[in-house]
Design a protein around this motif. Sequence first.
Motif, PDB file in Angstrom:
ATOM      1  N   ASP A   1       0.812  -1.212   0.000  1.00  0.00           N
ATOM      2  CA  ASP A   1       0.000   0.000   0.000  1.00  0.00           C
ATOM      3  C   ASP A   1       0.846   1.262   0.000  1.00  0.00           C
ATOM      4  OD1 ASP A   1       1.004  -0.100   2.549  1.00  0.00           O
ATOM      5  OD2 ASP A   1      -0.892   0.377   3.537  1.00  0.00           O
ATOM      6  N   LYS A   2       2.134   1.112  -0.203  1.00  0.00           N
ATOM      7  CA  LYS A   2       3.014   2.273  -0.253  1.00  0.00           C
ATOM      8  C   LYS A   2       4.247   1.935  -1.095  1.00  0.00           C
ATOM      9  CE  LYS A   2       2.994   2.024   4.229  1.00  0.00           C
ATOM     10  NZ  LYS A   2       2.454   0.654   4.506  1.00  0.00           N
TER      11      LYS A   2
ATOM     12  N   GLY B   1      18.767  -3.599   8.484  1.00  0.00           N
ATOM     13  CA  GLY B   1      17.547  -4.288   8.876  1.00  0.00           C
ATOM     14  C   GLY B   1      16.308  -3.790   8.154  1.00  0.00           C
ATOM     15  N   TYR B   2      16.505  -3.185   6.979  1.00  0.00           N
ATOM     16  CA  TYR B   2      15.369  -2.667   6.228  1.00  0.00           C
ATOM     17  C   TYR B   2      14.770  -3.695   5.264  1.00  0.00           C
ATOM     18  CZ  TYR B   2      17.250   1.888   7.688  1.00  0.00           C
ATOM     19  OH  TYR B   2      17.715   2.974   8.422  1.00  0.00           O
ATOM     20  N   ALA B   3      15.512  -4.744   4.952  1.00  0.00           N
ATOM     21  CA  ALA B   3      15.102  -5.668   3.893  1.00  0.00           C
ATOM     22  C   ALA B   3      13.803  -6.400   4.209  1.00  0.00           C
ATOM     23  CB  ALA B   3      16.225  -6.679   3.619  1.00  0.00           C
ATOM     24  N   ASP B   4      13.468  -6.536   5.498  1.00  0.00           N
ATOM     25  CA  ASP B   4      12.224  -7.219   5.862  1.00  0.00           C
ATOM     26  C   ASP B   4      11.003  -6.321   5.698  1.00  0.00           C
ATOM     27  OD1 ASP B   4      13.627  -9.510   6.501  1.00  0.00           O
ATOM     28  OD2 ASP B   4      13.870  -8.926   8.618  1.00  0.00           O
ATOM     29  N   ASP B   5      11.221  -5.013   5.609  1.00  0.00           N
ATOM     30  CA  ASP B   5      10.098  -4.072   5.574  1.00  0.00           C
ATOM     31  C   ASP B   5       9.932  -3.371   4.227  1.00  0.00           C
ATOM     32  OD1 ASP B   5       9.544  -4.617   8.253  1.00  0.00           O
ATOM     33  OD2 ASP B   5      10.962  -3.090   8.929  1.00  0.00           O
ATOM     34  N   ALA B   6      10.876  -3.523   3.324  1.00  0.00           N
ATOM     35  CA  ALA B   6      10.792  -2.879   2.010  1.00  0.00           C
ATOM     36  C   ALA B   6      11.479  -3.765   0.980  1.00  0.00           C
ATOM     37  CB  ALA B   6      11.440  -1.497   2.034  1.00  0.00           C
ATOM     38  N   SER B   7      10.905  -3.826  -0.216  1.00  0.00           N
ATOM     39  CA  SER B   7      11.453  -4.645  -1.301  1.00  0.00           C
ATOM     40  C   SER B   7      11.736  -3.757  -2.494  1.00  0.00           C
ATOM     41  CB  SER B   7      10.454  -5.738  -1.699  1.00  0.00           C
ATOM     42  OG  SER B   7      10.139  -6.569  -0.593  1.00  0.00           O
TER      43      SER B   7
ATOM     44  N   ALA C   1       8.828  -1.014  -2.307  1.00  0.00           N
ATOM     45  CA  ALA C   1       7.441  -1.285  -1.957  1.00  0.00           C
ATOM     46  C   ALA C   1       7.360  -1.737  -0.508  1.00  0.00           C
ATOM     47  CB  ALA C   1       6.860  -2.361  -2.874  1.00  0.00           C
ATOM     48  N   GLY C   2       6.340  -1.248   0.169  1.00  0.00           N
ATOM     49  CA  GLY C   2       6.098  -1.637   1.555  1.00  0.00           C
ATOM     50  C   GLY C   2       4.688  -2.165   1.728  1.00  0.00           C
ATOM     51  N   SER C   3       4.512  -3.173   2.562  1.00  0.00           N
ATOM     52  CA  SER C   3       3.208  -3.807   2.740  1.00  0.00           C
ATOM     53  C   SER C   3       2.395  -3.092   3.811  1.00  0.00           C
ATOM     54  CB  SER C   3       3.389  -5.273   3.129  1.00  0.00           C
ATOM     55  OG  SER C   3       3.908  -5.364   4.446  1.00  0.00           O
ATOM     56  N   GLU C   4       1.141  -3.519   3.955  1.00  0.00           N
ATOM     57  CA  GLU C   4       0.252  -2.949   4.956  1.00  0.00           C
ATOM     58  C   GLU C   4       0.789  -3.164   6.368  1.00  0.00           C
ATOM     59  OE1 GLU C   4      -3.351  -4.973   4.168  1.00  0.00           O
ATOM     60  OE2 GLU C   4      -3.833  -3.835   2.352  1.00  0.00           O
TER      61      GLU C   4
ATOM     62  N   ALA D   1       5.297   5.541   9.019  1.00  0.00           N
ATOM     63  CA  ALA D   1       6.466   6.167   9.637  1.00  0.00           C
ATOM     64  C   ALA D   1       7.719   5.339   9.401  1.00  0.00           C
ATOM     65  CB  ALA D   1       6.228   6.349  11.131  1.00  0.00           C
ATOM     66  N   ARG D   2       7.613   4.013   9.524  1.00  0.00           N
ATOM     67  CA  ARG D   2       8.753   3.130   9.300  1.00  0.00           C
ATOM     68  C   ARG D   2       9.201   3.177   7.838  1.00  0.00           C
ATOM     69  NH1 ARG D   2      13.383   0.572  10.861  1.00  0.00           N
ATOM     70  NH2 ARG D   2      13.537  -1.532  10.018  1.00  0.00           N
ATOM     71  N   PHE D   3       8.251   3.117   6.921  1.00  0.00           N
ATOM     72  CA  PHE D   3       8.586   3.119   5.493  1.00  0.00           C
ATOM     73  C   PHE D   3       9.211   4.457   5.094  1.00  0.00           C
ATOM     74  CE2 PHE D   3       7.537   3.363   0.905  1.00  0.00           C
ATOM     75  CZ  PHE D   3       8.130   2.179   0.489  1.00  0.00           C
ATOM     76  N   ARG D   4       8.645   5.549   5.617  1.00  0.00           N
ATOM     77  CA  ARG D   4       9.196   6.865   5.320  1.00  0.00           C
ATOM     78  C   ARG D   4      10.635   6.973   5.836  1.00  0.00           C
ATOM     79  NH1 ARG D   4       6.747  12.278   4.770  1.00  0.00           N
ATOM     80  NH2 ARG D   4       4.712  11.308   5.024  1.00  0.00           N
ATOM     81  N   HIS D   5      10.890   6.431   7.035  1.00  0.00           N
ATOM     82  CA  HIS D   5      12.239   6.435   7.607  1.00  0.00           C
ATOM     83  C   HIS D   5      13.207   5.689   6.692  1.00  0.00           C
ATOM     84  CE1 HIS D   5      15.486   6.003  10.558  1.00  0.00           C
ATOM     85  NE2 HIS D   5      15.499   4.713  10.256  1.00  0.00           N
TER      86      HIS D   5
END
Length: 842
Positions: free
Chosen positions: A457-458, A498-504, A516-519, A524-528
């Motif tokens: 979604d982002k 440690g970003y690889a689990d939250d963004a692809s 890309a980031g999931s729901e 805030a985490r994705f923007r960081h």
Amino acid sequence: MIGFDTLYTGPEDFAALLDARRFDRNTECLVKIFTAGMGKNEAVRTAREIKRLLPRAHLIGSTAAGIVFCGKQYEGATMVLIERYDHLAIHTEVFSFAGKTSAALAAEVHRAFSGVGSQTVHLLFSDRYADVHAFIEEINSLSPLIRLAGGMAGDLMRDGTPGFVFTEQGALENSAVAFAVTGERAVSFVGINTSQEPISPVFTITETDGCLIRTIENEPADRWLFRYLGIEEMRSFSDWRSIADNDHLVRFPIVLEGHGDASRVTRYDEDEKCLSTYFSKLPAGTRFRIGYTGPSKCVHDCYELCQNIMKQPVERIFVYSCLFRKMYMQNASKWELLPLAEYHVSGAFVMGEIGFDGTRNELFNGSCVIAGTAENERFVLPDISVFDDLANIEDDSAMVRFALTRQKETMSAENRSLMEELIRQRQEAGRRLYVDDRFSLPNVLQYKEDDKKQGFDKVCMIRVENYDVLVAYAGVEAYIQNSREIVDAVLQFMKARGYADDASLYSVNQNTFFLAGSEAVSEARFRHIVQKIYKHFRFYKSEKTGLSQLARFILVLGQQNPLESGLNALQATKDIQSHFLVCDSKMAQDVSYAEELRVIELLNRAISNGGVVPYYQGIRDNREGALTKYEALMRIVDEDGQVYVPAAFMEIAKKYHLYSSLSQMMIAKVLEDFQNRPEEVAINVSMHDIVSKEFREWFFARLQRFPHPDHLTVEFVETEDCVASEELREFVTKLHAAGSKLAIDDFGTGYSTLAEVVNIEPDYIKIDGGIIRELTYSPKSMVLLRTVIFLARQLHIKTVAEFVETEEIQRIVKKSGVDYSQGYLFAQPVSFAERFPVQTRK
């Protein structure tokens, strides 16, 4: 280039079409006829009817086992294709191969085409020419620069009549027809979708007899077939439909070693008890591997072909496809053209396809050869979104398993290994479809698959801003190497933090990527994560290549389709200077792609049908008090007579590489209009034109034919770097040598100083309209005006005031000493016929 296709229904309808298209019947053109329903007499009669209507046509014809017209398949129809070129020559030839060796025929083709600068020669053979393999080998040896496209004339399926070729002179036996378009501006593309992958060890054909293959590895061919494919009952089939439905050999061609993906479809000959190829001989000693033809490999090859066709200009696309692609493999010949649907692709089904695979010419079976031609910079942009559906196409699992079932207990370990390799390669082909091999990144197709599971979604779009400069300076390969280094560095950075689990990270194309980031990941985490990557990688200089890349980041939040919104946002914000933007619900982007497509269609029609029209605005001589000069301004006029100004189309024209065609058509019409006029005329030329070697050569060749070069002024807009351009200095030198003049447009608001402009010795300076409009209330504008006039007089440069729209402004302009005035006060831009009603176009 002007080209169009039609389904032929008779001379009356064809003549009406020519008139509706306003096609000059006395112009030299290329006419190709493909018929899937006419016998010899009817085909020749049709050719003669067309020749009477187009007496200067170069005409060739061939039968087909079906045709593709505007992306749709037709049985029993006849298609006529017409092409007229502005800068290229047309060459057609007829070759007889009766009683000749393949070497002798190849020598004839070599002599006919090697000296005319052709890039692609289209060849169509009649009568199932069996020596075509040897002929192509000879061509590769004699003419390594000649690319071939074409094939064997398709059989007329309704009555089994062998294929034939023809001209208006008659039907030709034991012959081939050929054509090529040639010239310095000729660009050709040949791409091949084989859909085949080798799955076995290498075997050797040890005995042949014409098209018959008697032994393989010194073993009778029928025994070899049983041992390696498990076919117990050998059968021959009498018609193409039965072959496609029942002959398993159609799906397992032999892929020739040392010939890329070139293959031969074989059949079992019951009378001779051996294998046979379809209409092409293979010599003893030929090495091959068993191949498998399936839709999943076809989709992968189609995707790669789409990537390649975008890399060079293509104006016309024609397809030589195999009959079998239409009859099996889920009608691949139809859906594999879907990415090119908007370009109205036409083609013919033939009995063996000839194409250039990137290194050499080959004869193919069961393949699709796509041939493209261009003389102008128009680019094809395939719609890769269709792969969303094509990715779901699966191979015929029953066909894959048939050998396992038929072999029963007799199957050897080698056979099992063969089938396991087939399955492994199918899986590998599927994997490659979802990966951008240039950067070892998952692509958009993989993103859409992942989205189904993770619910993205982002996204954050990442666009390489200086892509064009890097490619022009260092080349595509160096750019890819540099970008891959950056991609690897980003991935390592994400893993270490440690970003690889939250963004692809995914790839869109060579210069666009996205995170890309999931729901499950908070905004805030994705923007960081995005901000950290932006901080470290928005500017990156490679220590290996020395190249520096500058990236633009657009963070997309709260959108229903984040990837689509991100791509739209990249387009909508391309002129915004910031390199980090946030696109969320507060920042609505209204990007109308429907409108963009409408403008593209408008431009293509204008280029094809003469819709680029000069409008002329008078320029007043303030000393004589009369209109003595005119500036030509580009307009597009559509089929309904509506007139469009450049603001409505120029940005899209440049985006889709149509600008050069518009510019040349415009200039050619202006020179034609004024070839017998006493007045002077000014044309606009951009730095986009001047840096093009092709444009400069075309322009000065055309200027040589203009009877009054001293009546012509070339205007170009003052820009930050124009005066430093070596190409501009060369252009101006040749322009003055020809006797023509130079004007700097919009002077006064750009970056260059008058001293710099003097270095290119303009004859006129056109003072920017922004200064002129403010003269009645802006003291600063008055100072600028007086300064420009004073310096211009010292340097013997004439001045022109633009946007003179009121009597008060004209009074100031004239009193200040401006030589010429241009604006609505004196004349509005109108067409040639309106400006000079007594004069008609020559």
